[in-house]
Design a protein around this motif. Structure first.
Motif, PDB file in Angstrom:
ATOM      1  N   PHE A  38      -5.794  -6.823  -7.814  1.00  0.00           N
ATOM      2  CA  PHE A  38      -6.155  -7.280  -6.475  1.00  0.00           C
ATOM      3  C   PHE A  38      -6.549  -8.749  -6.461  1.00  0.00           C
ATOM      4  N   ARG A  45      -0.571   7.872  -8.455  1.00  0.00           N
ATOM      5  CA  ARG A  45      -1.207   6.553  -8.547  1.00  0.00           C
ATOM      6  C   ARG A  45      -1.758   6.334  -9.948  1.00  0.00           C
ATOM      7  N   ASN A  46      -2.400   7.380 -10.449  1.00  0.00           N
ATOM      8  CA  ASN A  46      -3.069   7.252 -11.734  1.00  0.00           C
ATOM      9  C   ASN A  46      -2.072   7.040 -12.872  1.00  0.00           C
ATOM     10  N   ARG A  57      -7.396  -3.478 -17.085  1.00  0.00           N
ATOM     11  CA  ARG A  57      -7.592  -2.176 -16.442  1.00  0.00           C
ATOM     12  C   ARG A  57      -6.263  -1.631 -15.912  1.00  0.00           C
ATOM     13  N   ASN A  79     -11.839  -6.652  -7.644  1.00  0.00           N
ATOM     14  CA  ASN A  79     -12.309  -5.281  -7.416  1.00  0.00           C
ATOM     15  C   ASN A  79     -12.770  -4.567  -8.674  1.00  0.00           C
ATOM     16  N   PHE A 124      -2.936  -1.403  -9.939  1.00  0.00           N
ATOM     17  CA  PHE A 124      -3.124  -2.479  -8.970  1.00  0.00           C
ATOM     18  C   PHE A 124      -3.845  -3.659  -9.607  1.00  0.00           C
ATOM     19  N   HIS A 162       0.827  -1.218   0.000  1.00  0.00           N
ATOM     20  CA  HIS A 162       0.000   0.000   0.000  1.00  0.00           C
ATOM     21  C   HIS A 162       0.856   1.259   0.000  1.00  0.00           C
TER      22      HIS A 162
END
Lengths: 244, 411
Positions: A90, A82-83, A155, A94, A88, A50
């Motif tokens: 998961f 982050r973008n 994604r 998600n 990520f 994280h």
């Protein structure tokens, strides 16, 4: 150095007691590396993930992502980081259940301000690369687990990130689909994307170039090259089911 | 850019829970409906009052005779004032240059007959000026002429309702009607004036369509009032400029008080002042309806906030995912705010429709005049948007301030 973590600690307050999730972790990851972080639950591997993913800030220590010190960034800058740099994958996929498969893939681009036509085009492209072009208008609940994780990977890739952070990506999948997903990640790393994967299954780490073993909020040891392969092979031989 | 995405997501989320969304908006629907119908009733009452005042004449002043009793009557007799008289009109006309017309009216209670049919209206003795002063004209034939008045001719001009009572569909012009024990020739028929019964306002009008007009001189000679020689029931005064009506009415009062030796045996009615009175009555009604609307909107807003808090909790995981994928706190906040505003604006639009239907129903069943104006619809729409923003802020802030990691772990 893409990821440079220096002597990071993370302490949570849980009711009256303090929980030391990380107790001084230093880790460097180069561009194009594939690192597997291993350890039992509670070892701090998710917390580390994280922090690397800019979802959280360390209590003490420094974190530099691709030359940018992260500790002091505000929400807007952190979100932008982050973008643009991080994606990520998961364990529980998600995906957003209200959106179609294609729309799920488009989400990171929305926050980047990409025009709609371009978004749709890129999403279609990435869905095709994970073999799900025919599923684009379906809802996530109409897909199998393996398909969902492939959508999640599409994604993750649509924003062309520097790093893919995978948190137990095969944890909810059967062995065969799990291997397919691992193969996609390996392929991705071959094409130059940095991958940091958290797993508790050492066999899943065999595609990784480096193995980071954690326990109790610290890094115990890091294995590379032949030493890493030897240990994984040993472990695989021990747990392999004899062929009937 | 992102805003259109927020809209798309909002619409979809609302449609995904149709019943929930509908129930959520009920409070807003009723609140806005109350606002719309309240404004429509207020507008209707105002229009009604304005119409009635126009009937009396906006630049008119009416002076009514007041019958005194008891001690006041004795005092008046002692001072030699016999109430409102024909000569009061002449005095006013002489002293006030801004008057464009003065018409005395004398009401006479005599039966009006044509054959065996009887009219219910009043006999009104007046002068030729009446038609011009009150802007009330003959539709057929003619009104009373100055010559009629000078010579006391026994002619009559009848109102549209009086004509229907006496003659039905026959042409009344040239026929003779009996007023009391005298015969009058009908020379004209008045235009028909629409008169709504005053409901939401304090102004009461007699129905002038039943009036039967005759020269005041003829009335005075046929039906004399021995104790009030030259007395009239009312004087209609026309002022040249509507803006001068109020000041002129004050002067009229002073002149007449002096002419009557200090006895106030008359009252002055200014239609424009009646309008103000009507509006103050209306205000009480507005406060009550406004309170109802306010409470509905408050309850509706709380309902929306409640549902949005539920929605935010339900979508905790989605919030975490969006944050991980690069959504800022601000973006999450706007997403939920847009959704709340959408719900309440949709409720507002529905409320405008319900309010319009309610206004129509009030019009049909209670007979009140109602007017739906663009202005009231705009206000209602604005209010619903405002409620959305106000009550959406808290849930949206909660969504935005969620810790992304906790949100991602939420099951």
């Amino acid at each position: 150095m893409l990821i440079e973590v220096q002597d990071i600690t993370k302490t949570y307050i849980m009711g009256d007691s303090e929980v030391h999730a990380l107790r001084g972790v230093s880790l460097g990851v180069e561009h194009g590396e594939y690192v597997a972080v291993m350890g039992p639950s509670g070892s701090g591997k998710s917390t580390l993930m994280h922090l690397i993913g800019c979802l959280d800030r360390p209590s003490t220590g420094h974190y530099t992502l691709d030359g940018t010190p992260v500790e002091d960034l505000d929400d807007v800058a952190l979100s932008a980081l982050r973008n643009r740099k991080i994606s990520f994958v998961f364990q529980s996929f998600n995906l957003i259940s209200q959106l179609s498969v294609a729309e799920n893939v488009e989400v990171p681009l929305i926050y980047r301000g990409t025009p709609r036509e371009e978004r749709e085009q890129l999403a279609a492209q990435k869905l095709a690369s994970v073999g799900l072009a025919h599923r684009r208008n379906h809802r996530p609940n109409e897909l199998s687990g393996g398909e969902c994780q492939r959508v999640a990977i599409a994604r993750a890739l649509v924003s062309d990130p520097d790093i893919v952070l995978a948190d137990e990506p095969t944890g909810n999948l059967d062995t065969k689909t799990g291997e397919e997903v691992m193969a996609i990640l390996a392929e991705l790393n071959d094409s130059g994307t940095t991958i940091v994967m958290v797993t508790h299954d050492i066999v899943k780490a065999k595609h990784a170039k480096r193995l980071v073993q954690m326990s109790d909020g610290k890094i115990d040891r890091q294995l590379v090259g032949e030493e890493k392969d030897r240990i994984i092979n040993q472990f695989e031989a021990m747990t392999a089911v004899p062929a009937a | 850019m992102q805003q259109s995405e927020h809209l798309r997501i909002g619409v979809r989320s609302i449609l995904a829970h149709k019943l929930r969304s509908l129930l959520t908006t009920l409070g807003i629907i009723f609140g806005v409906a109350a606002v719309v119908s309240m404004l429509s009733i207020a507008d209707g009452a105002r229009r009604e009052a304005v119409e009635q005042i126009r009937l009396l004449g906006t630049n008119n002043i009416r002076i009514n005779h007041v019958e005194l009793t008891g001690d006041l009557k004795e005092l008046a007799d002692a001072k030699g004032s016999s109430g409102l008289t024909h000569s009061d009109g002449s005095v006013l006309m002489r002293n006030l240059p801004n008057l464009t017309g003065v018409a005395p009216l004398r009401f006479v209670d005599e039966p009006v007959l044509f054959g065996n049919r009887e009219a219910t209206g009043r006999v009104v003795g007046t002068t030729a000026d009446y038609s011009r002063v009150t802007d009330f004209k003959a539709a057929r034939g003619r009104f009373i002429s100055p010559l009629d008045v000078r010579e006391g001719k026994r002619v009559a001009v009848i109102g549209a309702a009086a004509k229907a009572e006496l003659f039905g569909y026959r042409n009344p012009i040239g026929r003779k009607i009996r007023i009391g024990d005298a015969w009058f020739t009908v020379v004209g028929l008045m235009e028909s004036k629409t008169i709504r019964e005053a409901r939401a306002s304090v102004i009461q009008l007699r129905d002038i369509n039943t009036d039967i007009y005759t020269p005041i001189t003829a009335v005075n000679s046929r039906f004399p009032a021995p104790d009030r020689k030259g007395g009239v029931s009312e004087i209609a005064v026309q002022v040249s400029d509507a803006n001068q009506v109020e000041t002129t009415s004050g002067i009229v009062k002073r002149i007449l008080t002096r002419a009557h030796n200090g006895i106030e045996d008359f009252e002055i009615v200014v239609p424009a002042e009646l309008l103000a009175q009507a509006q103050s009555t209306q205000r009480v009604f507005n406060v009550v309806m406004g309170a109802i609307a306010g409470i509905s909107l408050l309850v509706g807003g709380i309902g929306i906030m409640n549902i949005m808090l539920t929605t935010v909790t339900e979508r905790t995981k989605e919030i975490g995912v969006r944050r991980a994928l690069g959504a800022t706190e601000d973006s999450i906040m706007r997403q939920f705010l847009v959704e709340t505003v959408l719900i309440s604006v949709a409720g507002g639009l529905a409320g405008i429709v319900v309010g319009a239907v309610m206004a129509r129903a009030i019009n049909v069943f209670a007979g009140w005049e109602t007017v739906i104006s663009m202005y009231s619809a705009t206000i209602a729409f604005g209010i619903s948007g405002l409620v959305g923003v106000l009550f959406g802020l808290y849930p949206a802030r909660r969504a935005a301030q969620m810790d992304p990691i906790t949100a991602l772990r939420f099951e």
